[in-house]
Scaffold this active site. Structure first.
Site, PDB file in Angstrom:
ATOM      1  CG  ASP A 201      -3.635  30.782  29.817  1.00 32.52           C
ATOM      2  OD1 ASP A 201      -3.324  29.934  30.670  1.00 32.52           O
ATOM      3  OD2 ASP A 201      -4.746  31.348  29.818  1.00 32.52           O
TER       4      ASP A 201
ATOM      5  CG  ASP B 266     -10.875  24.011  32.138  1.00 32.46           C
ATOM      6  OD1 ASP B 266     -10.343  24.825  32.909  1.00 32.46           O
ATOM      7  OD2 ASP B 266     -10.258  23.414  31.242  1.00 32.46           O
TER       8      ASP B 266
END
Length: 551
Positions: A239, A401
């Site tokens: 990330d 997600d």
């Protein structure tokens, strides 16, 4: 430096191939016109995507006849992926478009009844029909090595047929289907796999081809490999965002919150776990099968051509020779000069900078909602559809997600539920998985099964399956979520969120049928290496790619 000529017809990530060729000591000259083909001594034809589209591009550009003349003149020729497919007679993918017909046979689609399609990942290239095979290596191919494949169509292997025509063949198996992984005769070599994405093993093949070394001795350490077939992939995820000082760093959140919770000096600051390019190279050297960058920063007021993630990809691709995925910002946008830039054009910028796949998140949810509201009709205009049409479905990953919503019974919701072995806070025995957008900050009226079924229909090639409830927990993957998704689609699924120890990878592979599994925090914090995970999986009898150190 000796020179090799490369024909680029918008074949996706060509940058990595250039980097790999330069890595083994050669320089590139680009074929820019059909006339340039006649000047080439060694010619490489890369390719990804749709068979008919690629062959039409060759034909419309006037390249088919010069390519034929190059091969017929006995000059070295290497075809990669669709570059291999083009040498055969044709493909089920587009029956109306003929191939070059240098090699007898046609491509057919893999049967997806018992396995994921596309065939994505690391597989073998084992010589067949050669006496004393262990005493010979064809263009550096090693029976114990694994190579990176990504395709839905392949040439079925028929024992002895190609060999009778003088071809040397190396095969791989996807499930029970044996297919041509590499083939060569005289001046021609072609691989269904991507050598530039196949680590040390792929560099070894490129060097052998460019130096003209068709036959050699196998490496002693590779005589007994990990077994035939498609390996389970271990992926390192980074990330990436700007920290409070404005630097791009690798970070990791707890349920997507990346700011430190404790520490007199650090509380409230973005968690800084290292530099993206350095960490990607470290994981490549540890044996990661792929590297995924997820950009979680919005670079407002920055021209698209100057986006920092483009430079990160360019730098990473110079030293990392496994597939690279980039997520975040793959959508239609308005550039700082007011011009409209399509999602396809944004993706193209990333492919040209070194990405092999792009990952689409929130925009996929919006597209899926529209798909269901329109009665499951395809518009042809979504980012998923336009990018997969141009670069192939293998180039499009959908990052999902979801989070659990507990209910007391199936009748309490219109959404698809599962009976869970992990009851809710009030003892609820059922749950459904609600899709979220904007990094988990907003919920939608869409369940995960609806989403993945929609994006598969649009042309997505893979699902990156996160789980908000498990993110940063180090408690293992959400096995029930992964099982539910695997049950309703045929494309590969990457398990994500929750890995804390190597045993979590073994558990998810054994219990869910996941095609790959992703780790982040456990690697970034130095608690375990990628090699630790793969050693554990090998000890458990699971098929993985062994790390090779020497080309």
């Amino acid at each position: 430096m000796p020179v090799v000529h490369l024909l680029d017809y918008v074949a996706g990530n060509v940058r990595s191939l250039v980097n790999a060729i330069e890595k083994v000591g050669y320089s590139i000259e680009w074929i820019k016109s059909p006339e340039d083909v006649g000047k080439a001594q060694s010619l490489i034809l890369p390719g990804v995507g749709h068979f008919g589209h690629c062959l039409s591009q060759f034909d419309n550009g006037g390249y088919l006849d010069p390519i034929r003349k190059h091969v017929q003149a006995g000059k070295p020729f290497l075809g990669i992926c669709v570059g291999l497919q083009a040498l055969f007679e044709g493909s089920e993918e587009d029956p109306t478009t003929p191939g070059l017909s240098f090699i007898p046979g046609k491509l057919s689609r893999f049967d997806d009844h018992d396995k994921s399609v596309p065939h994505i990942g690391w597989n073998s290239a084992t010589l067949v029909g050669v006496d004393s095979v262990l005493d010979q290596s064809f263009y550096g191919l090693q029976n114990g090595s694994k190579y990176y494949y990504v395709h839905s169509y392949a040439v079925p292997y028929r024992s002895g047929l190609l060999e009778k025509a003088g071809w040397t063949v190396a095969t791989a198996k996807h499930g029970s289907e044996e297919f041509v992984g590499a083939i060569g005769r005289n001046n021609v070599l072609a691989t269904q796999f991507h050598p530039e994405k196949s680590g040390v093993a792929g560099l070894r093949l490129l060097e052998a081809f460019l130096s003209g070394r068709r036959w050699g001795s196998p490496l002693p350490s590779m005589l007994h490999g990990p077994g035939q077939g498609l390996t389970l992939r271990v992926i390192a995820c980074l990330d990436v965002r700007t920290n409070d000082q404005g630097d791009l760093v690798v970070t990791k959140g707890d349920q997507y919150d990346v700011r430190e919770k404790t520490g007199k000096e650090s509380a409230g600051l973005v968690r800084n776990l290292g530099k993206p390019v350095d960490m990607a190279r470290k994981y490549f050297e540890q044996g990661a099968d792929e590297i995924t960058f997820l950009n979680i920063t919005s670079f407002r007021n920055c021209p698209l051509a100057d986006l920092p993630m483009l430079e990160i990809l360019r730098k990473t691709a110079e030293t990392v020779f496994v597939p690279l995925t980039i997520g975040g910002g793959i959508r239609a946008t308005i550039d700082v000069d007011g011009s409209t830039v399509s999602a396809l054009d944004v993706a193209t910028m990333y492919f040209k900078s070194g990405a092999d796949k792009v990952s689409i998140g929130s925009d996929a949810v919006a597209a899926a909602l529209q798909y269901h509201q329109s009665g499951k009709r395809l518009s042809g205009q979504t980012a998923i559809e336009t990018i997969s049409a141009a670069y192939g479905i293998q180039a499009v990953v959908i990052s999902v997600d979801p989070k659990r919503v507990y209910v007391c019974s199936e009748s309490d919701t219109k959404h698809q539920t599962i009976q869970t072995s992990h009851p809710g806070p009030n003892g609820e025995s059922y749950c459904w998985y609600q899709c979220t957008v904007k990094g988990g900050r907003e919920s939608t009226d869409l369940d995960v099964q609806q989403l993945v079924e929609a994006v598969e229909a649009m042309g997505a090639g893979e699902i990156l399956l996160n789980c908000i409830d498990k993110d940063g927990s180090n408690s293992g993957f959400d096995l029930e979520l992964i099982q539910a998704v695997k049950a309703c689609i045929k494309i590969p699924v990457i398990a994500s969120s929750g890995a804390g120890i190597p045993a979590h990878f073994g558990e998810v592979f054994r219990k869910t049928g996941a095609d790959a599994a992703l780790g982040a925090g456990m690697f970034h914090r130095g608690e375990y290496t990628v090699k630790d995970v793969k050693d554990y999986l090998a000890d458990e009898g699971l098929l993985i790619r062994q790390l090779e150190h020497t080309a």
